[in-house]
Scaffold this motif. Structure first.
Motif, PDB file in Angstrom:
ATOM      1  N   LEU A 151       0.828  -1.206   0.000  1.00  0.00           N
ATOM      2  CA  LEU A 151       0.000   0.000   0.000  1.00  0.00           C
ATOM      3  C   LEU A 151       0.863   1.257   0.000  1.00  0.00           C
ATOM      4  O   LEU A 151       0.361   2.360  -0.122  1.00  0.00           O
ATOM      5  CB  LEU A 151      -0.927   0.014   1.228  1.00  0.00           C
ATOM      6  CG  LEU A 151      -2.023  -1.054   1.237  1.00  0.00           C
ATOM      7  CD1 LEU A 151      -2.703  -1.115   2.597  1.00  0.00           C
ATOM      8  CD2 LEU A 151      -3.057  -0.784   0.159  1.00  0.00           C
ATOM      9  N   MET A 152       2.165   1.078   0.167  1.00  0.00           N
ATOM     10  CA  MET A 152       3.075   2.221   0.253  1.00  0.00           C
ATOM     11  C   MET A 152       4.454   1.785  -0.254  1.00  0.00           C
ATOM     12  O   MET A 152       4.858   0.647  -0.047  1.00  0.00           O
ATOM     13  CB  MET A 152       3.164   2.653   1.730  1.00  0.00           C
ATOM     14  CG  MET A 152       3.936   3.909   2.004  1.00  0.00           C
ATOM     15  SD  MET A 152       4.213   4.081   3.786  1.00  0.00           S
ATOM     16  CE  MET A 152       2.620   4.619   4.344  1.00  0.00           C
ATOM     17  N   HIS A 153       5.102   2.696  -0.957  1.00  0.00           N
ATOM     18  CA  HIS A 153       6.467   2.423  -1.429  1.00  0.00           C
ATOM     19  C   HIS A 153       7.466   2.811  -0.343  1.00  0.00           C
ATOM     20  O   HIS A 153       7.270   3.826   0.334  1.00  0.00           O
ATOM     21  CB  HIS A 153       6.780   3.248  -2.671  1.00  0.00           C
ATOM     22  CG  HIS A 153       6.192   2.676  -3.928  1.00  0.00           C
ATOM     23  ND1 HIS A 153       6.604   1.494  -4.480  1.00  0.00           N
ATOM     24  CD2 HIS A 153       5.203   3.139  -4.730  1.00  0.00           C
ATOM     25  CE1 HIS A 153       5.910   1.247  -5.579  1.00  0.00           C
ATOM     26  NE2 HIS A 153       5.036   2.233  -5.746  1.00  0.00           N
ATOM     27  N   PRO A 154       8.547   2.040  -0.158  1.00  0.00           N
ATOM     28  CA  PRO A 154       9.597   2.484   0.780  1.00  0.00           C
ATOM     29  C   PRO A 154      10.380   3.640   0.161  1.00  0.00           C
ATOM     30  O   PRO A 154      10.393   3.799  -1.056  1.00  0.00           O
ATOM     31  CB  PRO A 154      10.476   1.233   0.919  1.00  0.00           C
ATOM     32  CG  PRO A 154      10.288   0.489  -0.351  1.00  0.00           C
ATOM     33  CD  PRO A 154       8.885   0.766  -0.809  1.00  0.00           C
ATOM     34  N   THR A 155      11.026   4.407   1.013  1.00  0.00           N
ATOM     35  CA  THR A 155      11.867   5.495   0.496  1.00  0.00           C
ATOM     36  C   THR A 155      13.106   4.904  -0.187  1.00  0.00           C
ATOM     37  O   THR A 155      13.516   5.352  -1.239  1.00  0.00           O
ATOM     38  CB  THR A 155      12.290   6.430   1.651  1.00  0.00           C
ATOM     39  OG1 THR A 155      11.099   6.853   2.331  1.00  0.00           O
ATOM     40  CG2 THR A 155      13.054   7.637   1.144  1.00  0.00           C
ATOM     41  N   SER A 156      13.654   3.861   0.433  1.00  0.00           N
ATOM     42  CA  SER A 156      14.754   3.135  -0.209  1.00  0.00           C
ATOM     43  C   SER A 156      14.801   1.717   0.346  1.00  0.00           C
ATOM     44  O   SER A 156      14.063   1.374   1.269  1.00  0.00           O
ATOM     45  CB  SER A 156      16.093   3.857   0.038  1.00  0.00           C
ATOM     46  OG  SER A 156      16.400   3.828   1.419  1.00  0.00           O
ATOM     47  N   GLY A 157      15.649   0.909  -0.218  1.00  0.00           N
ATOM     48  CA  GLY A 157      15.717  -0.490   0.193  1.00  0.00           C
ATOM     49  C   GLY A 157      15.048  -1.373  -0.840  1.00  0.00           C
ATOM     50  O   GLY A 157      14.616  -0.898  -1.908  1.00  0.00           O
ATOM     51  N   ARG A 158      14.943  -2.639  -0.519  1.00  0.00           N
ATOM     52  CA  ARG A 158      14.410  -3.591  -1.491  1.00  0.00           C
ATOM     53  C   ARG A 158      13.344  -4.442  -0.842  1.00  0.00           C
ATOM     54  O   ARG A 158      13.485  -4.890   0.291  1.00  0.00           O
ATOM     55  CB  ARG A 158      15.569  -4.473  -2.003  1.00  0.00           C
ATOM     56  CG  ARG A 158      15.220  -5.302  -3.209  1.00  0.00           C
ATOM     57  CD  ARG A 158      16.504  -5.639  -3.998  1.00  0.00           C
ATOM     58  NE  ARG A 158      16.151  -6.403  -5.191  1.00  0.00           N
ATOM     59  CZ  ARG A 158      16.150  -7.729  -5.236  1.00  0.00           C
ATOM     60  NH1 ARG A 158      16.489  -8.432  -4.166  1.00  0.00           N
ATOM     61  NH2 ARG A 158      15.819  -8.357  -6.352  1.00  0.00           N
ATOM     62  N   HIS A 159      12.256  -4.649  -1.562  1.00  0.00           N
ATOM     63  CA  HIS A 159      11.136  -5.433  -1.045  1.00  0.00           C
ATOM     64  C   HIS A 159      10.748  -6.444  -2.110  1.00  0.00           C
ATOM     65  O   HIS A 159      10.276  -6.087  -3.187  1.00  0.00           O
ATOM     66  CB  HIS A 159       9.957  -4.477  -0.739  1.00  0.00           C
ATOM     67  CG  HIS A 159       8.678  -5.186  -0.432  1.00  0.00           C
ATOM     68  ND1 HIS A 159       7.447  -4.609  -0.666  1.00  0.00           N
ATOM     69  CD2 HIS A 159       8.415  -6.413   0.102  1.00  0.00           C
ATOM     70  CE1 HIS A 159       6.480  -5.440  -0.309  1.00  0.00           C
ATOM     71  NE2 HIS A 159       7.051  -6.548   0.170  1.00  0.00           N
ATOM     72  N   THR A 160      10.947  -7.705  -1.805  1.00  0.00           N
ATOM     73  CA  THR A 160      10.533  -8.748  -2.751  1.00  0.00           C
ATOM     74  C   THR A 160       9.592  -9.712  -2.048  1.00  0.00           C
ATOM     75  O   THR A 160       9.687  -9.953  -0.836  1.00  0.00           O
ATOM     76  CB  THR A 160      11.743  -9.542  -3.312  1.00  0.00           C
ATOM     77  OG1 THR A 160      12.451 -10.115  -2.205  1.00  0.00           O
ATOM     78  CG2 THR A 160      12.650  -8.680  -4.149  1.00  0.00           C
ATOM     79  N   MET A 161       8.673 -10.259  -2.821  1.00  0.00           N
ATOM     80  CA  MET A 161       7.765 -11.285  -2.300  1.00  0.00           C
ATOM     81  C   MET A 161       7.497 -12.279  -3.411  1.00  0.00           C
ATOM     82  O   MET A 161       7.234 -11.868  -4.559  1.00  0.00           O
ATOM     83  CB  MET A 161       6.454 -10.633  -1.829  1.00  0.00           C
ATOM     84  CG  MET A 161       5.523 -11.635  -1.181  1.00  0.00           C
ATOM     85  SD  MET A 161       4.065 -10.819  -0.494  1.00  0.00           S
ATOM     86  CE  MET A 161       2.975 -12.226  -0.378  1.00  0.00           C
ATOM     87  N   LEU A 162       7.586 -13.532  -3.075  1.00  0.00           N
ATOM     88  CA  LEU A 162       7.432 -14.608  -4.059  1.00  0.00           C
ATOM     89  C   LEU A 162       8.371 -14.396  -5.247  1.00  0.00           C
ATOM     90  O   LEU A 162       8.030 -14.674  -6.399  1.00  0.00           O
ATOM     91  CB  LEU A 162       5.976 -14.682  -4.547  1.00  0.00           C
ATOM     92  CG  LEU A 162       4.945 -15.072  -3.487  1.00  0.00           C
ATOM     93  CD1 LEU A 162       3.541 -14.798  -3.971  1.00  0.00           C
ATOM     94  CD2 LEU A 162       5.088 -16.544  -3.103  1.00  0.00           C
ATOM     95  N   GLY A 163       9.503 -13.820  -4.965  1.00  0.00           N
ATOM     96  CA  GLY A 163      10.519 -13.602  -5.989  1.00  0.00           C
ATOM     97  C   GLY A 163      10.280 -12.378  -6.849  1.00  0.00           C
ATOM     98  O   GLY A 163      11.039 -12.082  -7.768  1.00  0.00           O
ATOM     99  N   VAL A 164       9.188 -11.648  -6.574  1.00  0.00           N
ATOM    100  CA  VAL A 164       8.863 -10.467  -7.382  1.00  0.00           C
ATOM    101  C   VAL A 164       9.363  -9.214  -6.670  1.00  0.00           C
ATOM    102  O   VAL A 164       9.092  -9.020  -5.480  1.00  0.00           O
ATOM    103  CB  VAL A 164       7.332 -10.349  -7.595  1.00  0.00           C
ATOM    104  CG1 VAL A 164       6.998  -9.099  -8.418  1.00  0.00           C
ATOM    105  CG2 VAL A 164       6.781 -11.606  -8.252  1.00  0.00           C
ATOM    106  N   ASP A 165      10.110  -8.381  -7.390  1.00  0.00           N
ATOM    107  CA  ASP A 165      10.596  -7.132  -6.807  1.00  0.00           C
ATOM    108  C   ASP A 165       9.461  -6.107  -6.821  1.00  0.00           C
ATOM    109  O   ASP A 165       9.006  -5.678  -7.876  1.00  0.00           O
ATOM    110  CB  ASP A 165      11.790  -6.605  -7.619  1.00  0.00           C
ATOM    111  CG  ASP A 165      12.428  -5.388  -6.942  1.00  0.00           C
ATOM    112  OD1 ASP A 165      11.877  -4.916  -5.921  1.00  0.00           O
ATOM    113  OD2 ASP A 165      13.464  -4.928  -7.438  1.00  0.00           O
ATOM    114  N   LEU A 166       8.992  -5.776  -5.642  1.00  0.00           N
ATOM    115  CA  LEU A 166       7.842  -4.871  -5.534  1.00  0.00           C
ATOM    116  C   LEU A 166       8.258  -3.432  -5.255  1.00  0.00           C
ATOM    117  O   LEU A 166       7.415  -2.545  -5.177  1.00  0.00           O
ATOM    118  CB  LEU A 166       6.905  -5.353  -4.421  1.00  0.00           C
ATOM    119  CG  LEU A 166       6.355  -6.777  -4.596  1.00  0.00           C
ATOM    120  CD1 LEU A 166       5.628  -7.223  -3.332  1.00  0.00           C
ATOM    121  CD2 LEU A 166       5.423  -6.855  -5.787  1.00  0.00           C
TER     122      LEU A 166
END
Lengths: 225, 404
Positions: free
Chosen positions: A57-72
């Motif tokens: 529901l919100m983008h991070p300012t920086s960093g990496r967020h992946t779920m089920l191998g998908v870069d979100l």
């Protein structure tokens, strides 16, 4: 067990200049499929912000967020909406049901919005979930006529409707009496056991946290335990 | 799409009183739109029927002969010279050749060959100056609907017959069947029998005109052949401007459209139509503003629900459709109710066809209510009005919305 989600060096700031507030400060977290985890931490520690980012529901300012191998991390709004609908369920503290709809209509919403209509199979799945939540007699009730505990169980059923890989629950029992809270937690535990759905539950309640197999403690924008 | 429509319907039925008020407001706007359409349309048709309806739509007039110059025979001063009228000498001679060509043109209803002039009507000691119209027997009602205006007798003009206006007949105390003396400006007299009395409702024709047969007019104006004027009636009077040049090209004669001589009437009708458009536009604008403001309020009230829907996987497009559908449904319902109400109210007014001269009230034409247009424009207007609130709803940040 496979890795479900992974966040690396997650930073989230609000405001700018002197008013800038850094809520997440390089947070790292990995969860595997089938976990039942409690997210603990004092108010303002960043729990809700983390859940919001994990819920796309919100983008991070920086960093990496992946779920089920998908870069979100940098996915478009459209892609995130679709991903959220298919893979993530939400349970909020204040149930957040649609007030003008029945219990069944609320439960099948995530499927109906994807399919563009209320299909027979969606209704069947919705009824099945409500029966499992002990609401077999309340299927066609307007949600306004349900008690707080019943509403929260409808919300749990809705979160499970699309058979998500991850259910994010933000203080799901925070607004319930002890009996209702235990009932909701029992249901969550049962679904986690039977269907292998991953739960991440934000709570202040140590007894609720004790029912989870993993406790993740957040403090000052970082995972501290 | 179908599901978004269901949610829109549910939102509208969840607030029945608010929706009913909104639909009622739209229906009032549609009613005004329809009433104005029927009134302006009816009024225009009424005015046209009462003015241009009795006009010739295209006229071919023989060019007047220049007046003779007075020769100066002596050094004395000329006090009075008597000359015969030049009007009768202006003659269209080749009508048998070009009338069939004109009548074959598409849109031409009929032609009327006439010999017109002025004269005096005498009965006993009373004398009144009149305009004399010599018409072809059997074609008396091609231009002016004399048959429809007859209050006594018949509009058929036989040899020795004359038709007079009701006011003229009353002024001279004349009755149907009486004999009158008609003297033309050429100085020729004829004794004629009053075969009919008409009433057009207009002062000039009822007080100052006399209709005779073409043969009688030939005698009165010493015109053995030809006519002074050819009048042409069209199916669509607004086609006159296009048809007059064609007739000019076809006959080589100076054919003139009625609009050249009735420019002020046309301007007045156009101004009336413009006023109608402005009033209808305001009615539509009111609908748009009403729907937009109501949906903006609804958007604000339903912010948390919009946030929930977005969290559950509803895209921005879905949210847009939910709110635009509400606008469309309100517009459609208001349009249908307003159109039905408008039609019902207009039924209470007398039909325009029965609206006669001197009658009080409004010459409303129920067939010109523009019902379909009102419904379509209202629905489109309501959709347009809902776009702004729908966009605002779709752009809501779900986190902020749920957090309320």
């Amino acid at each position: 067990m496979t890795t479900l989600l992974d966040v690396r060096d997650l930073v989230k700031t609000f405001g700018a200049g002197e008013a800038e507030t850094r809520v997440l400060r390089g947070l790292n977290l990995t969860m595997t499929s089938g976990e039942l985890a409690a997210l603990l931490g004092p108010s303002g520690s960043g729990k809700s912000t983390l859940l919001t980012i994990l819920g796309t529901l919100m983008h991070p300012t920086s960093g990496r967020h992946t779920m089920l191998g998908v870069d979100l991390t940098t996915a478009s709004d459209h892609a995130l909406t679709e991903f959220r609908n298919l893979h993530i369920g939400f349970v909020f503290q204040f149930h957040n049901l649609l007030p003008d709809f029945t219990a069944l209509e609320n439960v099948i919403f995530p499927t109906a919005v994807r399919e563009g209509r209320e299909t027979g199979s969606a209704r069947s799945r919705g009824r099945e979930l409500l029966v499992r939540m002990g609401l077999g007699e309340r299927i066609q009730f307007p949600t306004a006529n349900l008690s707080g505990g019943q509403k929260q169980r409808v919300a749990v059923a809705r979160a499970l409707m699309n058979r998500p890989d991850l259910v994010l629950a933000d203080e799901p029992t925070g607004n319930l009496d002890r009996a209702s809270a235990l009932q909701v937690m029992d249901l969550i535990g049962e679904i986690n056991r039977d269907e292998g759905t991953t739960f991440l539950i934000s709570t202040h309640d140590e007894k609720i946290a004790a029912q989870c197999r993993r406790q993740i403690v957040v403090g000052d924008g970082l995972v501290t335990g | 799409m179908l599901y978004a429509l269901k949610i829109a319907t549910r939102y509208l039925t969840a607030s029945k009183a608010q929706t009913a008020l909104l639909v009622f407001g739209v229906a009032i706007g549609v009613f005004i739109f329809i009433f104005m359409s029927a009134l302006i349309g009816g009024l225009a048709a009424f005015i046209m029927a009462r003015t241009a309806g009795d006009l010739a739509h295209v006229v071919i007039q023989a060019e007047a002969v220049d007046p003779a110059l007075l020769p100066r025979k002596s050094k004395g001063t000329v006090l009075l010279v008597q000359e015969t009228s030049t009007r009768a000498t202006a003659v269209l001679k080749d009508t048998p050749a070009f009338i069939p060509l004109i009548e074959a043109l598409p849109g031409v209803i009929g032609t009327s060959q006439q010999i017109n002039g002025s004269g005096f009507l005498t009965r006993g000691g009373q004398v009144t100056q009149v305009s004399i119209y010599g018409l072809e027997p059997g074609k008396e009602s091609v231009i002016v609907d004399l048959a429809g205006y007859m209050v006594e007798g018949s509009a058929t003009l036989g040899t020795g017959d004359v038709l007079l206006g009701k006011t003229l007949a009353e002024d001279m105390d004349l009755q149907l069947g009486q004999t009158v003396r008609l003297q033309s400006s050429s100085g020729i007299e004829a004794l004629l029998s009053i075969s009919g009395i008409y009433e057009t409702g207009s002062g000039g024709p009822d007080r100052r005109q006399a209709y005779v047969g073409l043969a009688t007019a030939r005698t009165l104006f010493r015109m053995a052949q030809g006519v002074t004027r050819v009048e042409i009636k069209l199916e669509d009077l607004y086609a006159a401007d296009a048809l007059a040049p064609r007739i000019r090209a076809l006959t080589g004669l100076d054919a003139k459209s009625w609009t050249e001589q009735a420019a002020q009437l046309l301007e007045a009708l156009n101004a009336q139509a413009q006023t109608g458009y402005i009033l209808k536009a305001f009615a539509l604008l009111t609908i748009i503003i009403g729907v937009a403001s109501a949906l903006l309020l609804s958007t604000y009230r339903r912010r948390p629900e919009i946030g929930i829907m977005r969290a559950m996987g509803a895209g921005r497009w879905f949210v847009m459709v939910v709110f635009v559908s509400q606008g469309a449904l309100i517009g459609l319902m208001g349009g249908l109710f307003g159109a039905a109400g408008g039609y019902g109210v207009l039924l209470a007014f007398p039909a325009r066809e029965t609206f006669g001269p001197g009658q009080s009230g409004l010459p409303i034409d129920i067939t010109q209510g523009a019902y379909g247009l009102a419904i379509v424009l209202t629905t489109l207007g309501a959709i347009a009005a809902s776009i702004l609130p729908a966009r605002a709803a779709a752009r809501l940040d779900p986190v902020t919305a749920i957090g309320q």
